[in-house]
Scaffold this motif. Sequence first.
Motif, mmCIF file in Angstrom:
data_model
loop_
_atom_site.group_PDB
_atom_site.id
_atom_site.type_symbol
_atom_site.label_atom_id
_atom_site.label_comp_id
_atom_site.label_asym_id
_atom_site.label_seq_id
_atom_site.Cartn_x
_atom_site.Cartn_y
_atom_site.Cartn_z
ATOM 1 N N GLN A 1 40.406 45.206 42.659
ATOM 2 C CA GLN A 1 41.488 43.930 42.692
ATOM 3 C C GLN A 1 41.080 42.906 42.201
ATOM 4 O O GLN A 1 41.675 42.182 41.332
ATOM 5 C CB GLN A 1 41.918 43.863 44.195
ATOM 6 C CG GLN A 1 42.803 45.046 44.820
ATOM 7 C CD GLN A 1 42.712 45.218 46.216
ATOM 8 O OE1 GLN A 1 42.089 44.111 46.860
ATOM 9 N NE2 GLN A 1 43.534 46.006 46.709
ATOM 10 N N LEU A 2 39.808 42.152 42.460
ATOM 11 C CA LEU A 2 39.501 41.049 41.708
ATOM 12 C C LEU A 2 39.071 41.399 40.341
ATOM 13 O O LEU A 2 39.417 40.325 39.471
ATOM 14 C CB LEU A 2 38.219 40.435 42.790
ATOM 15 C CG LEU A 2 38.677 40.035 43.939
ATOM 16 C CD1 LEU A 2 37.278 39.533 44.784
ATOM 17 C CD2 LEU A 2 39.439 38.780 43.909
ATOM 18 N N LEU A 3 38.457 42.407 40.031
ATOM 19 C CA LEU A 3 38.065 42.500 38.479
ATOM 20 C C LEU A 3 39.429 42.647 37.806
ATOM 21 O O LEU A 3 39.627 42.054 36.559
ATOM 22 C CB LEU A 3 37.341 44.004 38.374
ATOM 23 C CG LEU A 3 35.767 43.686 38.944
ATOM 24 C CD1 LEU A 3 35.202 45.099 38.607
ATOM 25 C CD2 LEU A 3 35.143 42.921 37.639
ATOM 26 N N ALA A 4 40.672 43.394 38.336
ATOM 27 C CA ALA A 4 41.727 43.343 37.507
ATOM 28 C C ALA A 4 42.261 41.892 37.307
ATOM 29 O O ALA A 4 42.905 41.661 36.344
ATOM 30 C CB ALA A 4 42.885 44.060 38.569
ATOM 31 N N GLU A 5 42.261 41.021 38.490
ATOM 32 C CA GLU A 5 42.569 39.663 38.235
ATOM 33 C C GLU A 5 41.700 38.978 37.164
ATOM 34 O O GLU A 5 42.305 38.248 36.504
ATOM 35 C CB GLU A 5 42.261 38.763 39.504
ATOM 36 C CG GLU A 5 43.409 38.854 40.511
ATOM 37 C CD GLU A 5 43.504 37.723 41.495
ATOM 38 O OE1 GLU A 5 43.873 36.714 41.376
ATOM 39 O OE2 GLU A 5 42.856 38.035 42.765
ATOM 40 N N VAL A 6 40.368 38.938 37.239
ATOM 41 C CA VAL A 6 39.418 38.627 36.060
ATOM 42 C C VAL A 6 39.804 39.017 34.756
ATOM 43 O O VAL A 6 39.995 38.171 33.894
ATOM 44 C CB VAL A 6 37.928 38.884 36.437
ATOM 45 C CG1 VAL A 6 37.076 38.544 35.358
ATOM 46 C CG2 VAL A 6 37.665 38.247 37.704
ATOM 47 N N ASP A 7 40.073 40.283 34.567
ATOM 48 C CA ASP A 7 40.575 40.826 33.222
ATOM 49 C C ASP A 7 41.700 40.063 32.871
ATOM 50 O O ASP A 7 41.927 39.871 31.762
ATOM 51 C CB ASP A 7 40.669 42.371 33.546
ATOM 52 C CG ASP A 7 39.390 42.991 33.360
ATOM 53 O OD1 ASP A 7 38.393 42.419 32.906
ATOM 54 O OD2 ASP A 7 39.430 44.213 33.418
#
Lengths: 73, 194, 462
Positions: free
Chosen positions: C452-458
């Motif tokens: 979830q956080l990587l999706a946000e970062v991307d």
Amino acid sequence: MSVKEKDLSNWQPKILGFACNWCSYAGADVCGVSRFQHPSTVRVVRVPCSGRVNPHFVLRAFQRGIDGVLVGG
Amino acid sequence: MKRIGVFLCWCGSNIGGVVDVPKVAEAVRTFPGVAFVQENKYTCSEPGQQAMVQAIKEHKIDAVVVASCSPRMHLPTFQKAVETAGLNPYMVEMANLREHCSWVHASEPENATTKAMDLVRKAVAKVAKLEPLFESYIPVTKRALVIGGGIAGIQTALDIADSGHQVVIVEKEATIGGRMAQLDKTFPTLDCGA
Amino acid sequence: MVAAAQHPNITLYTYSQVESVGGYIGNFEVNIKKKAKYVDYSKCTGCGICETKCPTKKVPGEFDCFMGERTAIYKPFAQAVPNKPVIDNKSCKKLIDGKCGVCAKMCPTGAINYEDQDEIVTENFGAIVVATGFDLIEWGKFYPEYGGGEIPDVIDGLQFERLVNASGPTGGKIKRPSDHEIPQTVVFIKCVGSRDVLKAKSYCSRACCMYTAKHAHQVREKIKGSDVYIFYMDVRTPGKMYDEFYMRTREEDGAKYVRGQVSKIFQDGNKVIVRGEDTLVGKSVEITADMVVVETAMVPRPDATQLAQTVGFSYDRDGWYTEAHPKLRPVETNTGGVFLSGCCQGPKDVPDTVAQASAAAVKVVAMFSKDQMATNPQIASVNEATCVGCLLCKPICPYKAIEAKEITERAHGETVTRTVASVNSGLCQGCGACTAECRSGSINLKGFSNLQLLAEVDAACL
């Protein structure tokens, strides 16, 4: 294009912030409530604690072209 | 793929006065997974929440992004709202367009609008990965421990005890009373300490 | 005090301390050490014969801030609750070398037991309220220019309280410690150790302005014709009837307020000389005093940080316990089920302490109003299939929520037992520190997962 050739006069670094929900995210909220104006190139990701920030996230941000990462907590 | 609903809040003129909300709405419609976009004057208000609940049911929305103020302020409000609409309360994410955008970039509306789109895109990306979460329940032992038998500990213990619960005071010294028992008269009324 | 002792719902463990705390909100398991009292409280009637007969009479009394003396078997003060004595094993002759035993001979009920041992009891609780209070700063260490605590007639505020207290070592007569004379000129110095970024503590101790005014009033009331000087930086009186009280001390009692700091205090014969400045007239002043009272900074109890670590909650750089939110959650800690009451959270006066104490009680009662409680589901969870059981996550967890767990599984046709990490859902507060520590990515935080956080970062980096 080398760094020298790049026109840096209007350049603003893109910054990704990781902000702890309980302190720095709250601080960013207070910043808003107090209307402290700042560059619009900052994006904040809310995390439950700065301890949640995996180094992986920081590397991924740089891979994706972010100029600076701020971890607040 | 989830059907994501995005609710863009004007917050009166707090967001709408800086960020070009209709333009953001237009961009958000193209984000992957977004099935529905709605603008509201005040999403947190009673009519705003009702509109959200209705939209969730009508458009078969699975997950929600509310682009309004800080989640520290209204996330619980919108969690309740989506629950009313039959969704899991943890299927909602907020984009902070007020504290983190319109209020701090008031003099550059174009950049603020671009940032608003980014913030919503970020929230949509997270919501796409959200899963329902369920609270568990744990039993409560209705018995309190108070560490320290000074005036603070005594007052706390008495109040809990008066409400019908058992309290244990653990005091390091041979007597309770603490600092207060050492004092003579106390201000401003000059009544005695012990 | 007596109300607490007599309340049917309150159990007192005096002379006791918390040894260890296990469990989590709603279900704590606490080990309490009951120190040996050497007196059987079920037999003792509190008659006090033992105290009058004890031959060890010269032990400096803690309760009187070491200005009075007590016996080896003692009650801290006459109205102690419970009104029964303990034997101090550091000064009792019988317990040190076996030669005495007077109290056992004199006790009419046979309550003395020299064989008494420390005892650990284990009890279960749903909530813990911490109310450990404050101490005064050891000012002598920080202020050698004030005599470093070596001048007998320079005392702190709590010592003054004992001198002026009817049950104190002087029976309530203000007598200075050196020669027991009644002082005619008394100087009070405020903010000693408080608001002093360079030498001691940066914070204001909040109660001193008012109790200094009270002390000044008491000197003027008890010693006719006395002179009272008060050195101050500011006078802060925010409270109901506080400023009125201060003005009365100034105008009716005639206490002389001098705005300025004191640079030096030294002994001269039987006088104490106080040198300082009066910033309002821009002159240096020197006062020949009989007694000086330094109104010192409040600090946490010396063992405060240790207790915080035992129970498992946070404290600040000065050792005050940290509330969950300074305005909205002032009596809660960030650890579920642990609440704060009184000065352990920060300096405060009596009215504020009582208000906060009741607030903490309401939080506990609210918790107890339900038979079971919902837990936040945004907590860590372990993928047992990939966890290698290295347990790097265990020490990193600030809430002691991670423990090793044995699991049994079938692998390559055999039954194998291996260790994996296990998260206690009652203790986990969802900080996610374990997820960043995990090398194999096997521990994740629900609601803030790696994915979830990587999706946000991307999405944020586009």
